[in-house]
Write an enzyme that holds these catalytic residues in place. Structure first.
Site, PDB file in Angstrom:
ATOM      1  N   HIS A   1       6.268   7.507  10.313  1.00  0.00           N
ATOM      2  CA  HIS A   1       7.532   6.844  10.332  1.00  0.00           C
ATOM      3  C   HIS A   1       8.612   8.118  10.185  1.00  0.00           C
ATOM      4  CE1 HIS A   1       7.170   2.701  10.032  1.00  0.00           C
ATOM      5  NE2 HIS A   1       6.234   2.448   9.224  1.00  0.00           N
TER       6      HIS A   1
ATOM      7  N   GLU B   1       7.448  -0.400  13.339  1.00  0.00           N
ATOM      8  CA  GLU B   1       6.033  -0.744  13.147  1.00  0.00           C
ATOM      9  C   GLU B   1       5.003  -0.425  14.365  1.00  0.00           C
ATOM     10  OE1 GLU B   1       5.128  -0.237  10.140  1.00  0.00           O
ATOM     11  OE2 GLU B   1       6.827  -1.068   9.022  1.00  0.00           O
TER      12      GLU B   1
ATOM     13  N   HIS C   1       0.312   7.360   8.708  1.00  0.00           N
ATOM     14  CA  HIS C   1       1.215   6.068   8.996  1.00  0.00           C
ATOM     15  C   HIS C   1       2.488   6.456   8.657  1.00  0.00           C
ATOM     16  CE1 HIS C   1       2.251   2.254  10.637  1.00  0.00           C
ATOM     17  NE2 HIS C   1       2.947   2.053   9.772  1.00  0.00           N
ATOM     18  N   GLU C   2       2.766   6.769   7.493  1.00  0.00           N
ATOM     19  CA  GLU C   2       4.001   7.112   6.919  1.00  0.00           C
ATOM     20  C   GLU C   2       4.766   8.543   7.318  1.00  0.00           C
ATOM     21  OE1 GLU C   2       4.814   4.580   5.128  1.00  0.00           O
ATOM     22  OE2 GLU C   2       2.913   3.707   5.036  1.00  0.00           O
TER      23      GLU C   2
ATOM     24  N   VAL D   1       0.851  -1.443  -0.027  1.00  0.00           N
ATOM     25  CA  VAL D   1      -0.171   0.017  -0.081  1.00  0.00           C
ATOM     26  C   VAL D   1       1.069   1.281   0.134  1.00  0.00           C
ATOM     27  CG1 VAL D   1      -1.618   1.321   1.191  1.00  0.00           C
ATOM     28  CG2 VAL D   1      -1.927  -1.257   1.254  1.00  0.00           C
ATOM     29  N   ALA D   2       1.912   1.183   1.053  1.00  0.00           N
ATOM     30  CA  ALA D   2       2.485   2.507   0.971  1.00  0.00           C
ATOM     31  C   ALA D   2       3.962   2.165   1.654  1.00  0.00           C
ATOM     32  CB  ALA D   2       1.897   3.502   1.772  1.00  0.00           C
ATOM     33  N   MET D   3       5.033   2.972   1.530  1.00  0.00           N
ATOM     34  CA  MET D   3       6.494   2.678   1.697  1.00  0.00           C
ATOM     35  C   MET D   3       6.951   4.400   2.136  1.00  0.00           C
ATOM     36  SD  MET D   3       8.768   0.736   2.533  1.00  0.00           S
ATOM     37  CE  MET D   3      10.204   0.877   3.373  1.00  0.00           C
ATOM     38  N   GLU D   4       7.517   4.178   3.345  1.00  0.00           N
ATOM     39  CA  GLU D   4       7.963   5.552   4.010  1.00  0.00           C
ATOM     40  C   GLU D   4       9.294   5.967   3.758  1.00  0.00           C
ATOM     41  OE1 GLU D   4       7.517   2.438   5.622  1.00  0.00           O
ATOM     42  OE2 GLU D   4       9.185   2.145   6.880  1.00  0.00           O
ATOM     43  N   ASN D   5       9.614   6.007   2.389  1.00  0.00           N
ATOM     44  CA  ASN D   5      10.836   6.458   1.962  1.00  0.00           C
ATOM     45  C   ASN D   5      10.887   7.980   2.429  1.00  0.00           C
ATOM     46  OD1 ASN D   5      11.518   4.046   0.476  1.00  0.00           O
ATOM     47  ND2 ASN D   5      10.079   4.782  -0.993  1.00  0.00           N
TER      48      ASN D   5
END
Length: 781
Positions: A421, A440, A417-418, A390-394
């Site tokens: 992070h 997490e 949420h990201e 769904v998503a990635m916190e780059n």
């Protein structure tokens, strides 16, 4: 991973001043070394990594990337014999070299063709200085051509190609030099104290998700002496790099590529210390075809139009898995003073309408809780449906699947949420994959503190109830004694850390963090602790003991009460016991939203059924999305339902649900499939004909193949396979093949040799003989 992603929070430690006295206190001992990472073959503990430079050329027509990696290192011990880096079978190493690194030298640049290299070197009339003594396995390099054959020290020019023997692994035949057009970039250095000397290297198997690259080092290398290792390589489709043909994008006009590094995938993107225990700054120079916009997870970026080259710089240390790239037909719009959104042109208006002004609101709320946002910009790029999670916190550039745009509440939770992070996971990172909950679980706690501040406690409790329901569903399916339900999971050699990514990591981790906050009495006191924790540990990697020691030092009164040893709630038991959380949060503040769900579910499942009373009790169109999905999830848990119940449910809700978002529709369609309700099967077909996303296809295919509808699933798949990414196509084929003879060959050009192992769901469904849908256990990064 289709559910909203949880994010990691951190903890803090009080610092006490030195005791008064005539003598200065002794210097504190150096921090302990992080425990060995069994998921990494690298020799990261023998070296200090100062910086990494990447020169990358994107070649969409070949679905390939040509790269040059320049690592700046110092040895921690005298005369290390070799450097070991993590790589992957999809990554082909062409050569390795060594160079002394002058202090204060500017980052190197890169030449992307022999002509560029010659132009950079043309003014140089003098030969390069001699190299230091080479390693035993490398040829002498004094002033001979091999020293400068492939690596340029501007203004010196290379004399010729590197002899194949210098790059060949022991026991392997020398490789023929690739044609000039296929050569990776060449590094150009501002100062030429020494030419780059070829090094011997070899690549060995490590696990099914990676290999080890061993590079011999010069014998005279001294501790703390800066040096550079230069590796030129090519890499094609691998776990980290996802190439999309134009047909797999929304615009159908240009190719697209993105990377996904979590957990251990970036070793197929570039050779690295692929462990969260190691952080460094990085820079990158990227050449792409004309008309392709390139973005990276960096604090600074520029575009050199004449050269057609993008330059990036990340000024803060990050682990390898957070180095990310995306390139395609992307346009942008500012949505706040420090945020912009990137998307394909046809998606940009929707993204603007959903997020304009919102990200700044969430960042401001997070800063009020956990201190300044340290990354500068917070931009978002929406990726095509092939994005595997769904998503990635780059850092600086969150990746989000565009499919989520139609589900407002899921979009809110995913982005927040990201955002969380940025503090928990990116600034302070778990040192080992065995303790992913440190990222997490803490991020999920921080996410819910932010949503409480911006949307109220009731909404937060509703979302939490939805997630905890999913946790208990997963626990029931996996069993309470399953070791993956521990917060401190023992990672056995050879096991992919991505297989540990489950709802326990998020929700059991959240429950432990919530419990710690309750020990403080006031969540604002715990917020203060987290601010201090971030300040102490930012840009480092930690273990659970760092968090817990910091907590007890910050609250000495709790330490005096021995809260860490409270019977039944011992910290050690939280970390190492299997099964459900030892305590769960009080969600009574959400009862105004959860009670109607419970009442409606009871009306539909109580015998005898009074369908008229159930249908008239609630107007689903007035509910929040999380209320509706919580209701549908509970119906899924109770399936198969009596035929009369499913028939009346369809009569009451099917038409309403058709106009709702995909998170709602897929759950209703799963109910249809699990109950073999044939009158609505045409809606399943229509849904799958219009979906290219893993999160909205795998759950239905799993359910279809569990029951009596496998032939129906096969028919849909053969009609829609060409619109699916090869990796997704391969996964669906595996689902369809369970219990059958191998499926007929399908035209799947460029199918990758191994499907990226970043989604737990496939493993779970196999382990349970298809009884669990991906939707039952999904999570996002």
């Amino acid at each position: 991973m289709a559910a909203p992603a949880p994010r990691p929070p951190g903890l803090c430690c009080c610092r006490k001043g030195p005791a008064a006295g005539p003598e200065a206190p002794p210097a504190p001992p150096p921090p302990p070394e992080p425990p060995p990472d069994v998921a990494s073959a690298s020799s990261s503990q023998l070296f200090s990594l100062r910086h990494l430079h990447l020169g990358l050329e994107l070649r969409p027509e070949a679905r390939a990337l040509a790269g040059c990696l320049v690592l700046e290192l110092c040895a921690r011990s005298p005369q290390p014999r070799a450097l070991v880096l993590d790589v992957h079978p999809a990554l082909h190493v062409l050569s390795a070299a060594y160079r002394r690194a002058p202090l204060g030298e500017a980052p190197c640049s890169f030449a992307f063709s022999p002509a560029e290299a010659a132009a950079a070197a043309a003014p140089a009339p003098l030969p390069p200085p001699p190299c230091p003594p080479p390693p035993p396995c490398a040829p002498p390099c004094a002033a001979s051509p091999p020293c400068t054959a492939t690596f340029l020290s501007a203004p010196c020019i290379a004399a010729g190609p590197l002899p194949p023997a210098a790059a060949a692994a022991p026991g392997e035949p020398p490789a023929s030099p690739p044609p000039a057009a296929a050569e990776p970039p060449l590094p150009l250095f501002a100062q030429p104290p020494c030419a780059a000397c070829p090094l011997g290297f070899r690549v060995d198997p490590f696990t099914d998700y990676g290999s080890s690259l061993t590079v011999s080092l010069p014998a005279a290398l001294q501790p703390h002496q800066p040096f550079q290792i230069i590796v030129r390589y090519t890499t094609a489709d691998g776990p980290a790099i996802w190439w999309l043909d134009p047909e797999l994008t929304y615009g159908n006009a240009k190719p697209f590529v993105f990377t996904q590094g979590h957990s251990v995938c970036n070793r197929s993107f570039f050779p690295c210390f692929d462990t969260p225990a190691v952080k460094c700054t990085y820079s990158a120079t990227v050449k792409a075809p004309a008309g392709i916009q390139v973005l990276m997870s960096a604090t600074q970026s520029t575009y050199l139009e004449e050269e057609g080259v993008y330059q990036f710089y990340m000024e803060y240390p990050v682990p390898a898995y957070l180095v990310a790239l995306v390139a395609g037909d992307l346009v942008h719009a500012d949505i706040g003073p420090r945020s912009r959104v990137w998307a394909e042109p046809c998606l940009l208006p929707t993204a603007i309408s959903k997020l304009s002004g919102m990200v700044e609101r969430w960042l401001t709320a997070a800063e009020s809780l956990y201190g300044p946002y340290i990354w500068g910009r917070y931009d978002i790029v929406f990726l095509p449906p092939s994005f595997p999670i769904v998503a990635m916190e780059n850092p600086c550039l969150t990746f989000i699947i565009s499919s989520i745009l139609e589900s407002d509440e899921f979009l809110i939770i995913d982005v927040i949420h990201e955002v969380a992070h940025s503090w928990f996971g990116n600034a302070v990172t778990n040192a080992t994959w065995e303790e992913m909950w440190l990222s997490e679980g803490l991020a999920t706690y921080a996410q819910r503190r932010i949503t409480t501040e911006t949307y109220g406690a009731a909404f937060t409790c509703l979302e939490t109830a939805f997630r905890l329901d999913a946790l208990h569903r997963q626990m029931k399916l996996l069993g309470e004694d399953n070791p993956v339900s521990k917060l401190q999971v023992k990672l056995e050699p050879g096991v992919n850390p991505s297989n540990l990514m489950n709802l326990f990591t998020y929700e059991k981790g959240y429950c432990f963090v919530y419990y710690l906050s309750q020990l403080c009495g006031d969540p604002r006191h715990f917020d203060s602790f987290l601010r201090a924790y971030i300040e102490k540990y930012k840009f480092t990697s930690v273990v659970a003991q760092d968090l817990l020691d910091s907590f007890l030092n910050f609250f000495p009164e709790l330490k005096e009460q021995c809260v860490e040893s409270k019977a039944g709630l011992e910290f050690e038991r939280w970390l190492n016991a299997t099964g459900p959380p030892l305590a769960e949060p009080d969600l009574s503040q959400g009862s105004s939203l959860t009670r109607p769900v419970e009442m409606l579910f009871k009306l539909w499942t109580t015998e005898p059924l009074d369908s008229a009373a159930a249908a008239s009790s609630v107007d689903l169109t007035k509910w929040r999305t999380f209320q509706t999905v919580l209701f549908l999830d509970r119906l899924l848990d109770g399936s198969p339902l009596p035929h009369e119940v499913i028939k009346k449910l369809s009569e009451c809700y099917s038409s309403q649900l058709d106009s709702m978002n995909a998170e709602i529709r897929i759950r209703w369609l799963q109910i249809v499939v699990r109950n073999d309700y044939y009158p609505d099967l045409y809606k399943v077909r229509r849904f799958l004909e219009n979906q290219m996303s893993r999160m909205y296809t795998i759950p239905l295919y799993e359910d279809l193949c569990t029951g009596t509808l496998k032939s129906f699933a096969l028919e849909i798949f053969y009609q829609t396979q060409n619109q699916l990414h090869p990796n997704l196509r391969k996964t669906i084929q595996q689902i369809l093949s369970q219990g059958l003879n191998p499926l007929p060959a399908i035209d799947t050009t460029a199918v990758t040799t191994d499907t990226p192992a970043m989604v737990l769901e496939d493993k779970v469904s196999e382990a349970t003989n298809g009884a669990i849908s991906l939707r039952d256990v999904n999570v996002s990064a």
